[in-house]
Design an enzyme around this catalytic site. Structure first.
Site, PDB file in Angstrom:
ATOM      1  N   GLU A 142       0.822  -1.223   0.000  1.00 24.32           N
ATOM      2  CA  GLU A 142       0.000   0.000   0.000  1.00 24.32           C
ATOM      3  C   GLU A 142       0.852   1.268   0.000  1.00 24.32           C
ATOM      4  O   GLU A 142       0.861   2.035   0.972  1.00 24.32           O
ATOM      5  CB  GLU A 142      -0.977  -0.005   1.169  1.00 24.32           C
ATOM      6  N   GLU A 315      -6.380  -7.908  -0.631  1.00 21.13           N
ATOM      7  CA  GLU A 315      -6.859  -7.988   0.756  1.00 21.13           C
ATOM      8  C   GLU A 315      -8.356  -7.694   0.724  1.00 21.13           C
ATOM      9  O   GLU A 315      -8.769  -6.624   0.271  1.00 21.13           O
ATOM     10  CB  GLU A 315      -6.162  -6.953   1.636  1.00 21.13           C
TER      11      GLU A 315
HETATM   12  C1  GAL Z   1      -4.307  -2.811   5.023  1.00 29.44           C
HETATM   13  C2  GAL Z   1      -2.869  -3.291   5.157  1.00 29.44           C
HETATM   14  C3  GAL Z   1      -2.783  -4.561   5.982  1.00 29.44           C
HETATM   15  C4  GAL Z   1      -3.608  -4.424   7.238  1.00 29.44           C
HETATM   16  C5  GAL Z   1      -5.023  -4.096   6.841  1.00 29.44           C
HETATM   17  C6  GAL Z   1      -5.984  -4.000   7.992  1.00 29.44           C
HETATM   18  O1  GAL Z   1      -4.379  -1.472   4.701  1.00 29.44           O
HETATM   19  O2  GAL Z   1      -2.309  -3.523   3.899  1.00 29.44           O
HETATM   20  O3  GAL Z   1      -1.435  -4.812   6.294  1.00 29.44           O
HETATM   21  O4  GAL Z   1      -3.068  -3.426   8.036  1.00 29.44           O
HETATM   22  O5  GAL Z   1      -5.031  -2.858   6.186  1.00 29.44           O
HETATM   23  O6  GAL Z   1      -7.277  -3.667   7.508  1.00 29.44           O
END
Ligand code: GAL
Length: 654
Positions: A142, A315
């Site tokens: 990110e 994710e």
């Molecule tokens: C994302 C990040 C992850 C984790 C996640 C939690 O932004 O890439 O490592 O922190 O959020 O929602």
């Protein structure tokens, strides 16, 4: 339709790894992403590499039949590195540095850090680059998250000087184009220029804009430095980065230019995103447990274009998260729905964050597919259900390509930057305007591509440009060649590349095909709301309105009650002279779609559809039961026409 998961073997005893891998496969997971924060375990001391644990983790996951996505660990430089090179820490706009103690504490412009990244990525990819189970590499994590970009450091300043010299060649040219005679801001040399922070009042807007352009290029070149190494040693693997939706610090289209990416991946947290963006409070309340129906789709459609057809969700929210203002449990069915929604929009893979809720305090209140005691969580059970449904259905296991959209929305990062630098009214936000147009099109049941201003637009029948600060001749040439209907929103063509007002007044070069001029503009406080009607739809202008003049044979297609023109029309083009209330945007787009010969259907509240190959998917995000717009004799592949909140159905077209 493949499923994945984010896994942190370094956070769990080795005795759990084989069982975790086995249970992932049993759940229907095919891909697992690891290692993106594990630098301190790969290299506990400078130059001292410890790969044995990662060898074992990779071997264990591979032995279970999983495909591995390996993340480079550069989003979390270890303490020894920061102690040795404290200049790696980024500098905030107020001149102070971020501290060590969380993540992303590095300056994207630091030459030292760029060298360190190339060093660790080289060591990693030399070891794992040809491993047959490692199918993809993710750079960093990110980029730009947590406001760590831009950095106002000496390193950034030195590189900014180089960037400016390359763009303007002479300081005289820069002074002229920047208009530095204003307030005696003229510079004797490139080296005399500072960063645009800590000024008593607004810094020169073009100084700010060029700094944003520079920062965007910095993020891309930081990534490119890693890609160069990865391509050399892992020639067969896909390269990706996990972008954040709605995040506009750098230009994601330009980032993906050339061979920078094989797949555009993005991180989807729909409920948290709904809470965090500028939506009206009643919408946030209505969709508090389902997320706004367009908040994920918007980025699916954007990243599909950025990845030139290939995108993953790296994710995916699997239950309540920990970082939004409020973090409710999703309505039953939503975790399953979001997977089908991503696939309907063309995702190749949906990967969940994370396998199991964390054993430590950090991100402890963020759910995963498993509870801390290793039971499947409610979200995990929904993933299991989706995986079983997909495996049991020939139609769902072999999806066709996403259906080509007949409608394009142009989204432009530079426009976001220009209008952030000069909002003019505090509630004007360009991306929110684009989202409103997108929502209108989706409510009309249309499939949409979200493309850059330099995309080839010849295949579309309707092109919607909610706004575009700079309209260049190349775009006007495309309009001239096109047979599509075009809708332009306010502030289009209002700037030149040098952040000046076009000499022939806005909308600048657009006047070649749409004779008109913008004479005055106004931003609107909530109590100023000029009323108007389009067809039978009544509403107001909010945030922004323009006083425009129709020239030549341009028609006034709608006007405000105070007689200023609201919509100008000329041939296949329309110009909307304000930010109209939502129902009016939808009405304007419906009229344009009709003229383009595109069928529209107003979907039930909260329902959305998306076509992929032979199939149409329908989703209910609304709080009440709804009827999917399936034909009476529809052959369903999944579910049926009655949709509860959080329900999905899929039928065969025709
Ligand atoms: C994302 C990040 C992850 C984790 C996640 C939690 O932004 O890439 O490592 O922190 O959020 O929602």
């Amino acid at each position: 339709m493949q499923l994945g998961v984010c896994y942190y073997p370094e956070q769990w005893p080795r005795t759990m790894w084989a069982d975790d891998a086995k249970r992932m496969v049993e759940l229907g997971i095919t891909h697992v992403r690891i290692a993106e924060f594990a630098w301190s375990r790969m290299e506990p001391r400078a130059g001292e590499f410890v790969w044995e644990w990662l060898d074992e983790a990779v071997a264990t996951l591979a032995a279970a039949g999983l495909k591995i996505v390996l993340g480079t660990p550069t989003a979390s430089p270890p303490k020894w590195l920061i102690d040795a090179c404290p200049e790696v820490l980024p500098v905030r706009a107020d001149g102070t540095r971020w501290n060590f103690g969380s993540r992303r504490h590095y300056d994207v412009s630091s030459e030292t850090y760029r060298r360190e990244c190339v060093r660790i990525v080289t060591a990693m990819v030399e070891r794992y680059g040809r491993h047959p189970s490692i199918v993809a590499w993710q750079t960093d994590n990110e980029l730009g998250c947590h406001d760590t970009v831009p950095s106002y450091s000496d390193a950034a300043l030195a590189r900014f000087h180089r960037w400016l010299r390359h763009r303007y060649e002479t300081i005289e040219a820069l002074n002229e184009i920047w208009g530095n005679v204003f307030w005696s801001m003229e510079y004797p040399s490139f080296e005399a220029i500072g960063l645009p922070n800590l000024t008593p009042t607004d810094a020169n807007p073009i100084h700010l804009l060029d700094f944003r352009r520079f920062v965007s290029d910095e993020v891309a070149s930081f990534h490119a430095g890693q890609v160069e190494v990865l391509r050399r040693h892992a020639p067969d693997a896909d390269i990706l980065h996990n972008f954040m939706g709605f995040f506009t610090t750098f230009d994601h289209y330009r980032f993906a230019d050339g061979d920078a990416l094989d797949v555009a991946a993005w991180d989807s947290y729909p409920i948290a995103r709904t809470e965090s963006i500028a939506l009206p409070e009643e919408q946030k309340a209505r969709y508090a447990r389902t997320a706004h129906p367009d908040v994920s789709a918007f980025d699916h459609d954007r990243y599909r274009a950025i990845g030139r057809g290939r995108f993953w969700v790296m994710e995916q929210q699997a239950g309540p998260v920990n970082w939004a203002p409020w973090n409710p449990v999703p309505a039953k069915g939503m975790v399953r729905l979001w997977a089908y929604e991503a696939f309907a929009h063309g995702a190749e893979l949906v990967s969940y964050f994370r396998w199991r809720q964390c054993p430590y305090a950090q991100e402890q209140m963020h759910s995963g597919l498993n509870l801390p005691n290793n039971e499947l969580s409610p979200g995990g059970l929904e993933v299991q259900q989706a995986a079983r449904e997909i495996a049991a259905s020939a139609a769902l296991s072999a999806l066709g390509a996403p259906s080509p959209a007949s409608v394009a929305i142009v989204f432009d990062y530079e426009t976001q930057w220009m209008f952030e630098i000069q909002r003019h009214g505090k509630t004007f936000d360009y991306q929110t305007l684009v989202f409103d147009y997108y929502e209108s099109l989706r409510e009309l049941g249309l499939d949409v591509d979200i493309v850059s201003r330099s995309a080839d637009l010849s295949a579309y029948r309707l092109v919607v440009v909610p706004s575009l600060a700079v309209i260049d001749d190349a775009l006007v040439d495309q309009i001239e060649r096109s047979s599509a209907q075009w809708v332009f929103g306010p502030r289009s063509g209002s700037k030149t590349d040098a952040f000046a007002i076009p000499g022939n007044l806005p909308p600048g070069a657009l006047q070649r095909v749409l004779p008109m001029q913008v004479l005055e503009i106004e931003s609107l406080r909530p109590t100023l709301a000029p009323a108007l009607s389009v067809g039978d739809t009544h509403g107001v202008a909010m945030h922004w309105r323009e006083h425009v003049r129709a020239n030549g044979d341009t028609r006034v297609a709608a006007q405000f009650d105070d007689t200023w023109p609201a919509i100008l029309a000329h041939g296949k083009l329309r110009y909307v002279a304000g930010w109209l209330s939502h129902a009016l945007h939808r009405e304007v787009l419906q009229q344009a779609a009709r003229q383009a010969g595109i069928d529209t259907q107003l979907l039930p509240d909260g329902v959305r559809i998306r076509r992929r190959g032979e199939l149409t998917f329908a989703f209910n995000f609304g709080p009440q039961q709804a009827q999917a717009p399936a034909p009476a004799d529809a052959r369903f592949v999944l579910g049926g026409a009655q949709l509860h909140t959080g329900d999905v159905c899929v039928w065969r077209n025709g």
